[in-house]
Design an enzyme around this catalytic site. Structure first.
Site, PDB file in Angstrom:
ATOM      1  N   LYS B  68       0.902  -1.040   0.105  1.00 14.03           N
ATOM      2  CA  LYS B  68       0.062   0.171  -0.052  1.00 14.03           C
ATOM      3  C   LYS B  68       1.077   1.432  -0.020  1.00 14.03           C
ATOM      4  O   LYS B  68       1.888   1.289   0.734  1.00 14.03           O
ATOM      5  CB  LYS B  68      -1.050  -0.138   1.158  1.00 14.03           C
ATOM      6  CG  LYS B  68      -1.918   1.117   1.153  1.00 14.03           C
ATOM      7  CD  LYS B  68      -2.773   0.741   2.701  1.00 14.03           C
ATOM      8  CE  LYS B  68      -4.093   1.887   2.388  1.00 14.03           C
ATOM      9  NZ  LYS B  68      -4.736   1.935   3.941  1.00 14.03           N
ATOM     10  N   SER B 143      -9.763   1.741   2.599  1.00 18.70           N
ATOM     11  CA  SER B 143      -8.720   2.458   1.706  1.00 18.70           C
ATOM     12  C   SER B 143      -7.860   1.602   1.001  1.00 18.70           C
ATOM     13  O   SER B 143      -7.426   2.176   0.131  1.00 18.70           O
ATOM     14  CB  SER B 143      -8.073   3.634   2.680  1.00 18.70           C
ATOM     15  OG  SER B 143      -7.212   2.868   3.533  1.00 18.70           O
ATOM     16  N   SER B 167     -10.018  -0.439   6.888  1.00 16.44           N
ATOM     17  CA  SER B 167      -9.159  -0.473   5.723  1.00 16.44           C
ATOM     18  C   SER B 167      -8.745  -1.596   4.972  1.00 16.44           C
ATOM     19  O   SER B 167      -8.311  -1.673   3.743  1.00 16.44           O
ATOM     20  CB  SER B 167      -8.203   0.764   5.442  1.00 16.44           C
ATOM     21  OG  SER B 167      -8.768   1.800   5.591  1.00 16.44           O
TER      22      SER B 167
END
Ligand SMILES: [Mg+2]
Ligand SMILES: [Zn+2]
Lengths: 505, 473, 96
Positions: B68, B143, B167
């Site tokens: 990420k 996210s 997330s």
């Protein structure tokens, strides 16, 4: 009683760098950045890079407790770090990790010499925080077209020591700072000679009016000047029928004035909240053990000096007023005793070290730390002082020649002069000093040499002899002077006078 | 495609990591998912060759992994999905990156995400929304949408995300993969760009529980650079067993409330019964403060975020606009660099901490947090794990909620309490609704990842939801 | 409720320049969220300690030891991401 005619109230926030620590407060960067290029002592943490996290330096917490105890504070059972949120170009994270509720130490006091005797200054609190970076302006802050930032200083452990508004004059403010520095140096957590080691924000009001906060004061003298300026400014505002507004002002060190920092900025709102990246501290349990290790502090040492050595209060105050001098004095006494197997008269030592040597150094703007502590090959080592005092004591040199030696040692340029006392191995300090004295012809002169010099002086100054014989007592002085000159000050003036009297019949 | 770690290991030994990694890049390069912000093809292939030249040392030797884009990677752009970090190349590696490199993993790129991890759909990314492999018109969740979409789309076998309020689990649920949010403190956050420090953890994604455990084994562990890191040595992979008899499962009815999609509820309840059939005991538990978790969560997260994001001022890294006085420059840099959702959260967080509102919002939320923690403590006295839906509904359409922040926040209702309590939680595929995956959330006690991994593994061994793959991508 | 003044103050505190249009757009959205948050007023939290940290850990320290090279950056690395620099310094705008 001190009247305090202008109703001056001063409270100081002193930011002290715990610069004797090896590393910064929340990262492992070394603290010895002072001689290095900008931004060369930084890491992701003190540069505030995204993703970096702080970890508390244990020694910084110990040092804070130590200072807290020395300032007679209570040590909080539970403390934690908070974020103080505000923007400034020197602040790499947009917040400063500081303390808020539960400062590590609070409610202390120290005693200073006030306008009218002893003054108790209450310590509101002392808390740990991180130092921001250093801003460099081209010219002055209000005219510079840009700002340069060096983050080497960022993350240095700071102890913010806040006083109650108990100080009543710029002079008292300066004395408070002197005292604070003195205590901190005794505690071995702080070197006040390093740049940026101590910075002051001063809150000052007069006649019960609003207070101004003066920022960017970086010296004791600066604090006094800034406050003097501010009192005059505030008095002028009042005299013109105005009202002193509460504001932050910037001290311009070069111009010795304070400038209003007010911009469109509204009042601060720091939005304190506990730093989620740091765990709380429960360290009051360390206090008893740390208390055991506290060194003798300045006031206690002063009292002891008076009692133990029989020196005057002024001498004791002056010697203990700076740690290096107090140590130097006692070390000289001790080394002397070891060297000569007899005690050196402490009053005699105080007269030379405090009354004479300290004055000579102050006159030269030199410090003992510089002269003795840091540059090991330079200037007056303790043992040379011991040797000189020993020679004096045993009447091998005169006071005048001791002064000449000290002055020459102080004035000898670094690394150059033949006065530099480079000690050879197996050469005692005393031998060395003797050798220099011999080379310079400064040894105490006695016996035949003085007799001969007196004989010559009488022959060469018939007018003075005639004057003396005609009853002008003062003419003898010029003859003594002539003998002293011939013996390069090595003769004992009292004895010369006796010899001359005999010779002149 | 969609091979697990073991299968890939065999292929790497038979051919090479370089070949395996190249195949993944081919797939990514023709992808419509927009799962990646930055690809590190050159350095990945170099690394793969390097590993091939050695003896394939390490538990993930030669295995591609995606990261990420809020996890710092030395020498590789790290944007957090934001314009404000334009051009930012960290000069240091996050702890988890050091660990991955040590295990021989090959980092292939940085995945798309909601800007600064603020979102539930990966639509707030400055680099455009990522897509759900099961339906390109739908969001992958957020996210960590890029990481989940990449794993679900077969573009990488394993990936890291971060979970502040769901997330990792939300996109795992929406994309039909497995995602774990570890106990707070188990994975070092050093190098993770903070959104809300007191809530978040880095977590692994994979198509199956075994691979999640393998990746978790690599990244978990004490790190002296993170003061909230805890010292606990565990091997999670060795805890995996197809066995739940005697496991006490708690079912908090509060998580099946209003707003929960019928199919989701059905799939999750079926999942629970599957485990019951396998020998687990069920019990109803009461978690009365659940309904307040969302508000408490958002207040805390926004407050911390407003402070965390203060460092983005253009002075040391990232976007810089034209200079004027510093106040103005800072304000303009930040106005130009942050997107709307980030700005809204900064403003709300600032408000919640400001004089006069601090007690009403921030402090109140922290007190509620205590009550929610107590709910969990009480529940875990009677049961070993809790099972709930991960998300109240399957993936929604792109653009469907983006203009209504509150409705977007409400999607996190089942995931945020877990972050408030700091307990571990895993999302596993448990069914489908009109072709869209549904995730089941298994929650454990502090540091009891072993229990939830075992329950998830057992579930997986006895169902086939995790083997289904999206078509048409 | 956040009014225009509040919003401007928050924007100032957080150094976010907002256009008039931004303010129009944000205000109702922020207020609907705040309105939702007000549900917390329902719960009595008197006597409940705030949970600043999720784990009951205290006294986490590092020793006072320099951590080079694991920690420190060279001047070049430190400045490598800076949009503006000069003579080894970061270059910021003027102060006033
Ligand atoms: Mg301060
Ligand atoms: Zn550092």
């Amino acid at each position: 009683m001190y009247e305090n005619p202008d109703g001056v109230m001063i409270g100081l926030e002193v930011h002290v760098q715990l610069n004797k620590l090896k590393t910064k407060i929340f990262c492992g960067c070394a603290t010895d950045y002072h001689k290095d290029p900008p931004n060369s002592h930084v890491c992701p943490v003190c540069l505030g890079l995204p993703g970096s996290l702080p970890v508390i330096n244990k020694k910084a917490v110990e040092a804070a407790i130590k200072v807290g105890l020395a300032l007679n504070c209570r040590i909080e059972e539970y403390t934690q770090f908070y974020r103080k949120n505000y923007y400034y170009p020197d602040l790499p994270k947009g917040f400063q990790i500081s303390q808020y509720d539960f400062p590590i130490a609070s409610k202390g006091q120290i005693i200073i010499e006030g306008e009218d005797g002893e003054l108790i200054v209450r310590i509101t609190r002392a808390h740990l925080e991180e130092d921001p970076g250093r801003l460099v302006h081209e010219g002055t802050i209000d005219r510079s077209k840009y700002t340069l930032i060096d983050y080497n200083r960022s993350g240095m452990a700071l102890l913010e020591i806040v006083s109650d508004p108990d100080l009543r004059s710029p002079k008292e403010a300066r004395r408070y700072l002197d005292k604070l520095r003195n205590i901190l140096e005794y505690l071995d957590v702080f070197d006040g000679d390093l740049e940026g080691a101590l910075r002051v924000d001063a809150n000052i009001s007069i006649m019960g009016g609003q207070r101004a906060e003066i920022k960017n004061i970086s010296s004791h003298k600066g604090a006094e000047r800034a406050l003097l300026f501010e009192i005059v400014r505030q008095k002028n505002v009042v005299r013109r029928g105005g009202v002193v507004v509460q504001e932050t002002r910037h001290f311009d060190e070069a111009r010795e004035i304070t400038l209003s920092m007010r911009t469109k900025e509204e009042a601060h709102d720091y939005r304190y909240f506990p730093e989620p990246d740091l765990m709380p501290l429960k360290v009051s349990g360390w206090a008893p053990e740390i208390k055991e290790t506290l060194p003798e502090l300045p006031d206690a040492r002063r009292m002891r000096f008076i009692k133990q050595y029989g020196i005057t209060d002024d001498q004791a105050k002056s010697l203990t007023g700076e740690l290096v001098w107090a140590d130097y004095y006692e070390q000289v006494l001790k080394i002397y005793e070891n060297e000569y197997g007899e005690k050196l008269d402490p009053k005699f030592a105080a007269a030379w070290i405090n009354d004479y040597l300290k004055g000579e150094m102050n006159y030269r703007g030199s410090t003992l730390t510089y002269a003795v502590g840091k540059v090991s090959h330079h200037l007056i080592w303790h043992e040379y002082t011991v040797a000189i005092l020993g020679l004096l004591k045993h009447e091998k040199i005169t006071d005048d020649n001791a002064v000449i030696i000290f002055r020459n040692l102080l004035d000898s340029p670094r690394g150059g002069s033949d006065w530099r006392p480079v000690k050879k191995a197996a050469d005692s300090a005393e031998n060395y000093v003797m050798r220099i004295l011999e080379e310079k012809g400064l040894l105490k002169v006695e016996g035949d040499i003085v007799e001969t010099a007196a004989f010559e002086a009488i022959n060469e100054n018939p007018q003075a002899v005639a004057d003396y014989k005609a009853g002008k007592e003062k003419a003898l002085n010029s003859l003594v002077g002539a003998v002293m000159k011939k013996t390069k000050g090595g003769a004992d003036a009292r004895k010369v006078r006796e010899i001359l009297l005999v010779k002149l019949g | 495609m969609w091979a697990g770690i073991n299968e890939l290991m065999e292929r790497i030994h038979a051919s090479s990591s370089e070949e395996v990694v190249s195949e993944y890049f081919e797939r990514i390069e023709s992808s419509k998912l927009n799962a990646f912000i930055t690809l590190s093809k050159e350095s990945a292939l170099l690394r793969a060759r390097e590993i091939d030249s050695k003896a394939h040392d390490g538990s993930l030797a030669g295995i591609p992994v995606a990261i990420k884009d809020n996890i710092s990677t030395k020498g590789t752009l790290t944007t957090c999905g934001s314009r404000i970090l334009t051009g930012y190349v960290p000069p240091y590696d996050a702890h988890v990156i050091e660990k991955l490199k040590g295990a021989g993993a090959v980092i292939i790129g940085k995945t798309n995400m909601d800007e600064f991890a603020m979102g539930t759909s990966t639509e707030t990314s400055f680099f455009g929304a990522a897509r759900n492999p099961w339906d390109l018109e739908r969001v992958p969740g957020g996210s960590s949408g890029g990481s989940a979409a990449a794993v679900a789309g077969g573009e990488v076998p394993i990936a890291l995300g971060s979970d502040t309020g769901g997330s990792v689990r939300c996109p795992a649920s929406f994309c039909g993969v497995v995602g774990l949010k570890p106990t707070y403190g188990v994975v070092s956050r050093y190098g993770l760009v903070s959104y809300a420090n007191s809530l978040e953890q880095i977590g692994p994604f994979a198509t199956n529980v075994r691979d999640v455990a393998a990746l978790f084994d690599v990244i978990a562990g004490y790190d002296a650079r993170d003061s909230t890191s805890v010292q606990r040595e565990m091997n999670y992979s060795s805890e995996l067993r197809n066995e739940v008899s005697g496991l006490r499962i708690g079912i908090p009815e509060e998580y099946f409330g209003e707003g929960t999609d019928e199919n989701v509820e059905k799939a999750v309840r079926n999942g629970i019964h599957t485990l019951e059939d396998l020998g687990a005991d069920l019990a109803e538990v009461k978690m009365p403060h659940t309904k307040y978790a969302l508000s408490a969560y958002y207040i805390i997260a926004m407050s911390e975020a407003s402070s965390n994001l203060a460092r983005f001022d253009g002075m040391r890294y990232g976007l810089r606009t034209d200079d004027s006085d510093w106040h103005t420059t800072f304000s303009q840099v930040r106005a130009a660099g942050f997107g709307d959702e980030v700005k809204r959260r900064i403003l709300l967080g600032t408000y919640a901490l400001s004089a006069g509102y601090h007690d009403k919002y921030y402090l109140k939320a922290l007190r509620v947090r205590t009550l929610i923690k107590q709910d969990f403590e009480r529940a875990f006295r009677d049961v070993d794990v809790l099972i709930t839906p991960t998300m109240p509904y399957p993936a929604f359409r792109l653009g469907e909620k983006i203009d209504d922040p509150l409705s977007l926040y409400l999607a996190d209702v089942d995931t945020v309490p877990i972050n408030l309590a700091g307990v571990p939680s895993i999302s596993v595929p448990c069914g489908f609704s009109q072709g869209l995956p549904i995730g089941m959330q298994i929650i454990g006690r502090h540091f009891d990842e072993a229990a939830i991994l075992r329950a998830a593994y057992t579930f997986e061994e006895n169902t086939d939801f995790h083997t289904r793959r999206p078509g048409g991508i | 409720m956040i009014g225009k003044k509040d919003l401007e103050h928050m924007a100032w505190l957080s150094r976010l320049e907002l256009s008039g249009e931004d303010k129009e757009r944000y205000t109702p959205k922020l207020n609907s969220v705040l309105d939702y948050f007000s549900e917390l007023d329902e719960i009595d939290t008197d006597g409940i300690e705030p949970a600043y940290h999720v784990l009951p850990v205290s006294n986490v320290f590092r020793e006072d030891e320099v951590s080079v090279p694991t920690c420190s950056l060279s001047q070049e690395e430190a400045l490598s991401n800076s949009p503006k620099k000069q003579d080894g310094f970061f270059k910021a705008p003027r102060m006033m």
